[in-house]
Design an enzyme around this catalytic site. Structure first.
Site, PDB file in Angstrom:
ATOM      1  NE  ARG A 166      -3.100   2.062   0.555  1.00  0.00           N
ATOM      2  CZ  ARG A 166      -2.883   3.344   0.223  1.00  0.00           C
ATOM      3  NH1 ARG A 166      -2.311   4.164   1.062  1.00  0.00           N
ATOM      4  NH2 ARG A 166      -3.230   3.789  -0.954  1.00  0.00           N
ATOM      5  CE1 TYR A 167       0.645   4.322   4.219  1.00  0.00           C
ATOM      6  CE2 TYR A 167       0.653   2.028   4.919  1.00  0.00           C
ATOM      7  CZ  TYR A 167       0.137   3.301   5.007  1.00  0.00           C
ATOM      8  OH  TYR A 167      -0.891   3.570   5.869  1.00  0.00           O
ATOM      9  NE  ARG A 226       5.354   2.351   5.934  1.00  0.00           N
ATOM     10  CZ  ARG A 226       5.091   3.487   5.285  1.00  0.00           C
ATOM     11  NH1 ARG A 226       5.746   3.787   4.184  1.00  0.00           N
ATOM     12  NH2 ARG A 226       4.147   4.295   5.709  1.00  0.00           N
ATOM     13  CB  CYS A 241      -4.859 -15.372  16.505  1.00  0.00           C
ATOM     14  SG  CYS A 241      -4.606 -14.085  15.266  1.00  0.00           S
ATOM     15  CB  CYS A 280      -9.296  -9.343  18.832  1.00  0.00           C
ATOM     16  SG  CYS A 280      -7.578  -9.520  19.372  1.00  0.00           S
ATOM     17  CB  CYS A 323     -10.470  -9.877  14.074  1.00  0.00           C
ATOM     18  SG  CYS A 323      -9.174 -10.269  12.868  1.00  0.00           S
ATOM     19  NE  ARG A 346      -4.749  -7.672   7.756  1.00  0.00           N
ATOM     20  CZ  ARG A 346      -3.779  -7.293   8.593  1.00  0.00           C
ATOM     21  NH1 ARG A 346      -3.391  -8.098   9.560  1.00  0.00           N
ATOM     22  NH2 ARG A 346      -3.195  -6.135   8.429  1.00  0.00           N
ATOM     23  CG  ASP A 374      -9.941  -0.777  10.826  1.00  0.00           C
ATOM     24  OD1 ASP A 374      -9.668   0.438  10.724  1.00  0.00           O
ATOM     25  OD2 ASP A 374      -9.078  -1.680  10.844  1.00  0.00           O
ATOM     26  CG  ASP A 394      -5.612   1.650   8.398  1.00  0.00           C
ATOM     27  OD1 ASP A 394      -5.316   2.210   7.318  1.00  0.00           O
ATOM     28  OD2 ASP A 394      -5.007   0.659   8.831  1.00  0.00           O
ATOM     29  CE  LYS A 424      -1.053   1.488  10.197  1.00  0.00           C
ATOM     30  NZ  LYS A 424      -0.667   0.823   8.921  1.00  0.00           N
TER      31      LYS A 424
HETATM   32  C1  LIG Z   1       0.113  -0.195   8.907  1.00  0.00           C
HETATM   33  C2  LIG Z   1       0.590  -0.696   7.624  1.00  0.00           C
HETATM   34  C3  LIG Z   1       1.939  -0.626   7.274  1.00  0.00           C
HETATM   35  C4  LIG Z   1       2.981  -0.028   8.181  1.00  0.00           C
HETATM   36  O1  LIG Z   1       2.747   1.334   8.374  1.00  0.00           O
HETATM   37  P1  LIG Z   1       3.727   2.176   9.295  1.00  0.00           P
HETATM   38  O2  LIG Z   1       3.079   3.514   9.401  1.00  0.00           O
HETATM   39  O3  LIG Z   1       5.038   2.210   8.574  1.00  0.00           O
HETATM   40  O4  LIG Z   1       3.841   1.460  10.597  1.00  0.00           O
HETATM   41  C5  LIG Z   1       2.311  -1.113   6.033  1.00  0.00           C
HETATM   42  N1  LIG Z   1       1.412  -1.637   5.188  1.00  0.00           N
HETATM   43  C6  LIG Z   1       0.105  -1.694   5.484  1.00  0.00           C
HETATM   44  C7  LIG Z   1      -0.838  -2.261   4.505  1.00  0.00           C
HETATM   45  C8  LIG Z   1      -0.355  -1.237   6.721  1.00  0.00           C
HETATM   46  O5  LIG Z   1      -1.656  -1.323   7.016  1.00  0.00           O
END
Ligand SMILES: *Cc1c(COP(=O)(O)O)cnc(C)c1O
Length: 470
Positions: A141-142, A145, A154, A158, A161, A163, A322, A359, A366
């Site tokens: 998504r980012y 990372r 798990c 929870c 959850c 997911r 969420d 989120d 986020k």
């Molecule tokens: C939360 C999340 C991350 C990590 O986000 P950070 O702000 O770097 O902790 C990476 N990918 C996804 C899909 C996420 O939901």
């Protein structure tokens, strides 16, 4: 115990019974969490074994009614067909107040009838993770990372959850070929410098398998950090043993984020587990979900973050709940999170303050939200307020030599990064003038054929190639 001893006119710190550095460690041996009566006769060796904890989880009405006085609402929730998976480790179940239906531990893991209620905007995949998966179980998504889902299982489940659509189904597990595809994707995308293992809970995987995954990830040169997201230290602290910790520490820099919602979760057993992880050099963070009736109170949150920091865990994110099926009754207004942040910033150590995030439904990622501290501005002056309501002015410099990206090595290095995801930072750098909603251009043509003279539209109107006045 620490004693101050005077010796040759010099002050010396002497730890009496313990090696240096261990004397401030939270203690566990003397005070373990009291077990519910049904487990009074379980030998310590079994109780302290994570394998025993996993294989004796509670999931039926009969089992649960031996440890808590279930309410009619809970009985309906537990008996409901198609409800999200129920499983609770005996250790975590022992933290439940058997007589208090509002017990914050109980509300996180025991279903109620309200779990079956729908609500406006409810979604199965509210973060659109599936839409952002280039290969099954990997969410990119980012820009730099990825989230790598390595299991659907798990230690306990929870009720809120996020997911629930994939978690808990014993028939839906990731296969070796899924891991292969996830790892191949990461290996072939040099922009990925951070991988976050999640699930499910990565710490319920067989240790050898987790080690194998970590080894393969570490072999990828461009991967700088590995993170594990887990709730095992809370649900089953027995799992954090020498062997696991020694395995994990081979893969530094390795970070861990642990899901905590209430100070009651931090028992002597959990403190011991956290100390082992921190002593292995694993930086620990906490992720908390803002939950109605559980932690929607500035003081409950303060107790939690203080206890976390005492255990060397840095509060990282506080999540708005969420829009996920089954979680409707746990949701709070966003203003509740802002009230909590207002009560923390300035009032307590910065280390104890998480970032409050929503989120974004639909997959926006986020989004941090919080109180406003910048009250007003004029060129040269900013008006700010602090947590006490003290209002001050900051005078900006009259002359400021602008940063020159053309001579900055970091700017050169990052110039071509974040393709398509530069966002608002890209506008500031002058890489684009506008960010437009889908169909913006077409809407503003109002049915007119595309004009070769027009190079685009912005919020003001058409932008023409030649002159401003048409
Ligand atoms: C939360 C999340 C991350 C990590 O986000 P950070 O702000 O770097 O902790 C990476 N990918 C996804 C899909 C996420 O939901």
């Amino acid at each position: 115990m620490v004693a101050i001893v005077r010796e040759n006119k010099e002050m010396a710190l002497v730890a009496c019974d313990e090696p240096p550095g261990t004397n401030r460690r939270p203690e566990v041996a003397q005070s373990a969490t009291p077990r519910a009566a049904v487990w009074a006769d379980v030998p310590d060796g079994d109780w302290n074994s994570w394998r025993w904890q996993l294989s004796h989880r509670l999931n039926s009405l009969e089992e649960l009614s031996t440890i808590i006085h279930l309410t009619p609402d809970e009985i309906t929730g537990i008996a409901a067909k198609d409800r999200f998976r129920l499983d609770i480790t005996p250790y975590f179940a022992s933290l439940i107040d058997p007589d208090d239906p509002n017990c914050p531990i109980r509300r996180q893991v025991i279903p109620t009838a309200r779990e079956l209620d729908g609500f406006d905007s409810m979604m199965a995949d509210s973060l659109a993770e599936d839409a952002h998966s280039p290969v099954p179980g990997l969410v990119h998504r980012y820009p730099d990372r990825v989230l790598m889902l390595v299991t659907t299982q798990c230690a306990s489940y929870c009720r809120y959850c996020t997911r629930a659509r994939i978690v808990g189904d014993p028939g839906a597990q990731f296969a070796r070929t899924d891991y292969d595809h996830q790892i191949d994707y990461i290996a072939s995308h040099p922009e990925i410098r951070d991988v976050l293992l999640s699930g499910g809970d990565p710490l319920v995987l067989p240790q050898k398998l987790l080690e194998h995954i970590l080894q393969r990830l570490r072999a990828i040169e461009h991967l700088e950090i590995i993170r594990i997201g887990s709730r095992v230290p809370v649900f089953m602290p027995q799992r954090i043993d020498e062997s696991l910790v020694n395995m994990l520490r081979q893969f530094h820099p390795l970070w861990m984020n642990i899901h905590f919602n209430h100070a009651k979760e931090i028992t002597p057993e959990v403190s011991r587990a956290l100390a082992m992880l921190a002593d292995a050099g694993i930086p620990l963070g906490a992720q908390t979900v803002l939950l109605a009736g559980i932690n929607d109170c500035p003081n409950v949150m303060k107790d939690l973050v203080h206890k976390l920091v005492k255990n060397r865990v840095r509060p990282y994110y506080l999540y708005q709940c969420d829009l996920v099926e089954g979680a409707g009754h746990f949701r709070t207004p966003i203003s509740k999170g802002i009230e909590i942040m207002e009560a923390l910033r300035g009032h307590t150590s910065g280390y104890a303050i998480p970032t409050y995030v929503v989120d974004a439904p639909g997959g926006g990622g986020k989004i941090p939200v919080g109180p406003q501290y910048l009250i007003s501005q004029t060129p040269g002056k900013a008006v700010l307020r602090n947590y006490e309501g003290f209002i001050t002015t900051y005078t900006e410099p009259d002359t400021y030599t602008k940063h020159d990206p053309t001579t900055c090595p970091s700017c050169q290095k990052h110039a071509s990064a974040e393709r398509g995801q530069q966002g608002v930072a890209g506008l500031l750098q002058g890489n684009a003038m506008t960010i437009e909603p889908a169909g913006f251009h077409e809407t503003h043509l109002r049915g007119r054929p595309e004009d070769g003279d027009v190079i685009g539209v912005n919020a003001i109107g058409f932008v023409h190639k030649h002159a401003e006045h048409h």
